[in-house]
Design an enzyme around this catalytic site. Structure first.
Site, PDB file in Angstrom:
ATOM      1  N   LYS A  40       0.868  -1.188   0.000  1.00 13.30           N
ATOM      2  CA  LYS A  40       0.000   0.000   0.000  1.00 13.30           C
ATOM      3  C   LYS A  40       0.899   1.231   0.000  1.00 13.30           C
ATOM      4  CE  LYS A  40      -1.810   2.818   2.806  1.00 13.30           C
ATOM      5  NZ  LYS A  40      -1.730   4.010   1.940  1.00 13.30           N
ATOM      6  N   GLY A  69       6.711   4.637   8.436  1.00 20.37           N
ATOM      7  CA  GLY A  69       5.876   5.825   8.567  1.00 20.37           C
ATOM      8  C   GLY A  69       6.111   6.475   9.918  1.00 20.37           C
ATOM      9  N   SER A  70       5.121   7.208  10.367  1.00 23.59           N
ATOM     10  CA  SER A  70       5.292   7.980  11.603  1.00 23.59           C
ATOM     11  C   SER A  70       5.194   7.070  12.830  1.00 23.59           C
ATOM     12  CB  SER A  70       4.215   9.053  11.667  1.00 23.59           C
ATOM     13  OG  SER A  70       2.948   8.436  11.715  1.00 23.59           O
ATOM     14  N   GLY A 130       2.686   3.925  13.513  1.00 23.84           N
ATOM     15  CA  GLY A 130       3.427   2.665  13.672  1.00 23.84           C
ATOM     16  C   GLY A 130       3.050   1.946  14.962  1.00 23.84           C
ATOM     17  N   GLU A 150       9.617   0.848  10.798  1.00 28.05           N
ATOM     18  CA  GLU A 150      10.634   1.886  10.559  1.00 28.05           C
ATOM     19  C   GLU A 150       9.931   3.216  10.759  1.00 28.05           C
ATOM     20  OE1 GLU A 150      13.688   1.230  10.156  1.00 28.05           O
ATOM     21  OE2 GLU A 150      13.795  -0.791   9.342  1.00 28.05           O
ATOM     22  N   CYS A 153      13.612  10.694   7.112  1.00 27.08           N
ATOM     23  CA  CYS A 153      13.434  10.176   8.480  1.00 27.08           C
ATOM     24  C   CYS A 153      14.697  10.352   9.315  1.00 27.08           C
ATOM     25  CB  CYS A 153      13.011   8.723   8.434  1.00 27.08           C
ATOM     26  SG  CYS A 153      14.098   7.701   7.443  1.00 27.08           S
ATOM     27  N   GLU A 177       9.288  15.627  15.840  1.00 28.64           N
ATOM     28  CA  GLU A 177       9.690  15.494  14.432  1.00 28.64           C
ATOM     29  C   GLU A 177       8.898  16.501  13.587  1.00 28.64           C
ATOM     30  OE1 GLU A 177       8.532  11.924  12.224  1.00 28.64           O
ATOM     31  OE2 GLU A 177      10.550  11.875  11.368  1.00 28.64           O
TER      32      GLU A 177
END
Ligand code: NAD
Length: 502
Positions: free
Chosen positions: A199, A252-253, A257, A274, A308, A405
Site C-alpha cells: 500500500k 511511517g510515523s 506505527g 521503521e 526520516c 519530528e
C-alpha cells in the site's frame, strides 16, 4: 490535469514516456490485473510545485485488499512462485533492476512530479537506490540456508535448521521516498521467496503503479506483487488485521506505527516498524568547520528535510559555535529553492499544503518558545508548498522544535561545552534513528559511538546509506531492520528439524 501543471511540464520538457504515463487513467495492480477500486472511488493527486491537479488514483477498499491477499496467498501457498528455484528468483530480481535502470529517467520524473522532490536527487538517490537494492538482494536469493547441529542427547539424531520465507508480507510505505522505501522492503521479501501486497502512501502512489508495469514486463508471476492504492485508515488498517498477511513491514510515523504494531500483534504477525526520527548531530571543536557545516546543511535540507534520519538537531562546541553558524548560513544561502523539475533545485516544495502548514506551525512555535531564527523562517511565496530552509540558534532541549519530528527544512542548533553534555543532549529524545559526529579525533570518535543511542551513526557525513548496511531505529524510531543481511532475518522463519536415526 490542470493547465498550470501542463504549463509546468511543458516549461521543463519531460520525457514522452512520463507524459504517456501521467496522461493515462491510473489503476491498481491486483493478481496481475489492472483494476479500479471495487466501489469506483478515486482521489485527486496534486502536483506540489504548482498546487494544480495532476491526476486521480483509485481508492482501494477492503474487498480490493482481500483480492490482493488472495492472489499473494495463492502464489505463496503452492503457485508458480513457490516452485521457483533461488537462481530463478535471482534472475527475475536482476531483470527487474535492469528494467528500472532502463526507465530510470522517466521514474525520476514521475517521482518528482508526484512528490515535489528534486528530479536530479530523485535520479541519483531514489532511483539509483532502488536499482542497487534489487541487485543486492538478487544476490542473496541463492545464499539463504540453515545449518546442521550436533546434539548431545542420548540417541542418534540428524538435527538441522531450515530457513523458510515468512509468507505473505503486507508493505505500507510513506510519501518521502515512495519507490525507494518500497524497494527496501520488496528486495528482501522477493529474495527469500515471500509474496507481497503493497500500500503506497495516498499522496504518492504513481511510481509504485509505473513500477508494477515493469514487474509485468520482467515476467514476475501474477499475484507475487500486488499494489493496492488507498487510504491508510482503510486499506492500511485492514492490512494490520488481515488474517492472510503473515508479516507487516511498515514505514511511517511513530504514532501510526504504534497503532499498526499493536493491532498486528493480536495475530502475532511478524513485524518491522521503521518510524520517525529527530537525529542529533555533534560537531566537536576539532572538526573541519567548513566541511562539517556543508555536510550538516545537506544532512538536514536534502529532500527539503522530509527525511526520516535527517540531522535536525545540531549540537556544536561553544568555541566554534559562532563561526560554524556563519559557515552554515553562507552555505545554506547557496541551496537553490526551485520547483522539483528544475535540474538545479535543492530545496523543493513540501509534499502537500498540509505538510507546509505543519512545518510553518512548528517554526512559529519555535519563535514563541524563544529560539532565535538565524536564517529563513518563512513560507516562500507560491505557487508551490515551499518553506525556506530555516536555522534556529540557541535552542533548549525542552523546546517542541527540539523534541518533536517536524519533517521539513528546519534545523535547531545549540552550543555545548563538554563531550558528556553533547552525548546527554543527543540522547535526550524519544527517537533513536540516527546520529552524526563531526570530529578529526579518531580516539574521541570511537569512544563516543557506543554512547549514542541510535540505529545508525555517521561520522563526518550524513545519511550514507547502502543496501549492504542495515537501517532501522532504536527507541521509538522502531524495531527490525531494512537492508543488509540483517533484513533477511525478519523475512525468514527458522524451522528446527530432528530426524531419529537408527
Ligand atoms: P504516516 O504514518 O502518516 O503514513 C505512513 C503510511 O501509513 C502511509 O501509507 C499511510 O497511508 C499509512 N497509514 C496511515 N494511517 C494508517 C493506519 N491507521 N493503519 C495503517 N496504515 C496507515 O507517515 P507519513 O506522513 O506518510 O510519512 C512520514 C513519516 O514516516 C515520518 O515520521 C518519517 O520519519 C517516517 N519515515 C521513517 C522511515 C524509516 O526508515 N524509519 C523512512 C521514511 C519515513
Amino acid at each position: 490535469m490542470d493547465a498550470i501543471v501542463k504549463q509546468y511540464l511543458q516549461t521543463y520538457g519531460i520525457s514522452e514516456a512520463a507524459q504517456r504515463f501521467l496522461s493515462k487513467a491510473q489503476k491498481m495492480f491486483i493478481g496481475g490485473a489492472w483494476v479500479d477500486g471495487s466501489d469506483g472511488a478515486s482521489a485527486e493527486v496534486t502536483e506540489p510545485s504548482t498546487e494544480g491537479l495532476l491526476t486521480h488514483i483509485p481508492m482501494g477498499t477492503v474487498a480490493d485488499l482481500d483480492r490482493a491477499v488472495a492472489a499473494a496467498r495463492e502464489q505463496f501457498d503452492g503457485g508458480e512462485w513457490s516452485a521457483l528455484k533461488p537462481a530463478e528468483r535471482e534472475r527475475l530480481l536482476q531483470r527487474l533492476a535492469d528494467l528500472i535502470e532502463l526507465n530510470a529517467h522517466e521514474l525520476a520524473e514521475i517521482e518528482s512530479i508526484d512528490m515535489g522532490k528534486s528530479v536530479s536527487q530523485a535520479l541519483e538517490v531514489d532511483i539509483q537506490g532502488t536499482i542497487d537494492t534489487f541487485r543486492y538482494f538478487a544476490g542473496w536469493a541463492t545464499k539463504i540456508h540453515g545449518r546442521t547441529a550436533e546434539p548431545s542427547l542420548p540417541g542418534n539424531y540428524l538435527a538441522y535448521t531450515r530457513k523458510e520465507p515468512v509468507g505473505v508480507v503486507g508493505i505500507i510505505v510513506p510519501w518521502n521516498f515512495p519507490l525507494q522505501t518500497m524497494a527496501w522492503k520488496l528486495g528482501a521479501a522477493l529474495a527469500t521467496g515471500c509474496t507481497v501486497v503493497v500500500k503506497p502512501a495516498e499522496l504518492t502512489s504513481l511510481s509504485a503503479l509505473r513500477f508494477a508495469e515493469l514487474v509485468q514486463e520482467a515476467g514476475i508471476p501474477d499475484g507475487v506483487i500486488n499494489i493496492v492504492t488507498g487510504r491508510g485508515s482503510v486499506v492500511g488498517a485492514a492490512m494490520a488485521t488481515h488474517a492472510g498477511i503473515d508479516k507487516l513491514s511498515f514505514t511511517g510515523s511513530t504514532p501510526v506505527g504504534i497503532t499498526v504494531g499493536k493491532t498486528a500483534m493480536d495475530q502475532m504477525k511478524r513485524l518491522t516498524l521503521e518510524l520517525g526520527g529527530k537525529s542529533a548531530v555533534i560537531v566537536r571543536e576539532d572538526a573541519d568547520i567548513k566541511a562539517a557545516a556543508q555536510a550538516v546543511a545537506n544532512g538536514v535540507f536534502f529532500n527539503s528535510g522530509q527525511v526520516c534520519d535527517a540531522g535536525t538537531r545540531a549540537y556544536i562546541h561553544r568555541s566554534i559555535y559562532a563561526q560554524f553558524l556563519e559557515e552554515l548560513i553562507a552555505y545554506t544561502r547557496t541551496l537553490k529553492v526551485a520547483p522539483g523539475l528544475d535540474a538545479e533545485c535543492f530545496i523543493s516544495p513540501l509534499v502537500s499544503a498540509q505538510q507546509q502548514a505543519r512545518v510553518l506551525e512548528y517554526i512559529e512555535a519555535g519563535k514563541q518558545e524563544g529560539a532565535e531564527v538565524a536564517y529563513g523562517g518563512q513560507a516562500v511565496t507560491g505557487p508551490g508548498y515551499f518553506v525556506e530552509p530555516t536555522i534556529f540558534a540557541n535552542c533548549r532541549n525542552d523546546m517542541r522544535i527540539v523534541q518533536e519530528e517536524i519533517f521539513g527544512p528546519v534545523l535547531v542548533t545549540a552550543p555545548f561545552d563538554e563531550d558528556d553534555e553533547a552525548v546527554e543532549l543527543a540522547n535526550d529524545s524519544l527517537f533513536g534513528l540516527a546520529a552524526a559526529l563531526y570530529s578529526n579525533d579518531l580516539g574521541r570518535v570511537h569512544s563516543l559511538i557506543p554512547r549514542l543511542r541510535a540505529g545508525s551513526v555517521y561520522v563526518n557525513a550524513h545519511s550514507t546509506i547502502d543496501p549492504c548496511m542495515p537501517f532501522g531505529g532504536y527507541k521509538q524510531s522502531g524495531f527490525g531492520k531494512d537492508l543488509g543481511a540483517e533484513q533477511l532475518d525478519y523475512l525468514l522463519e527458522t524451522k528446527a528439524v530432528w530426524i531419529t536415526l537408527p
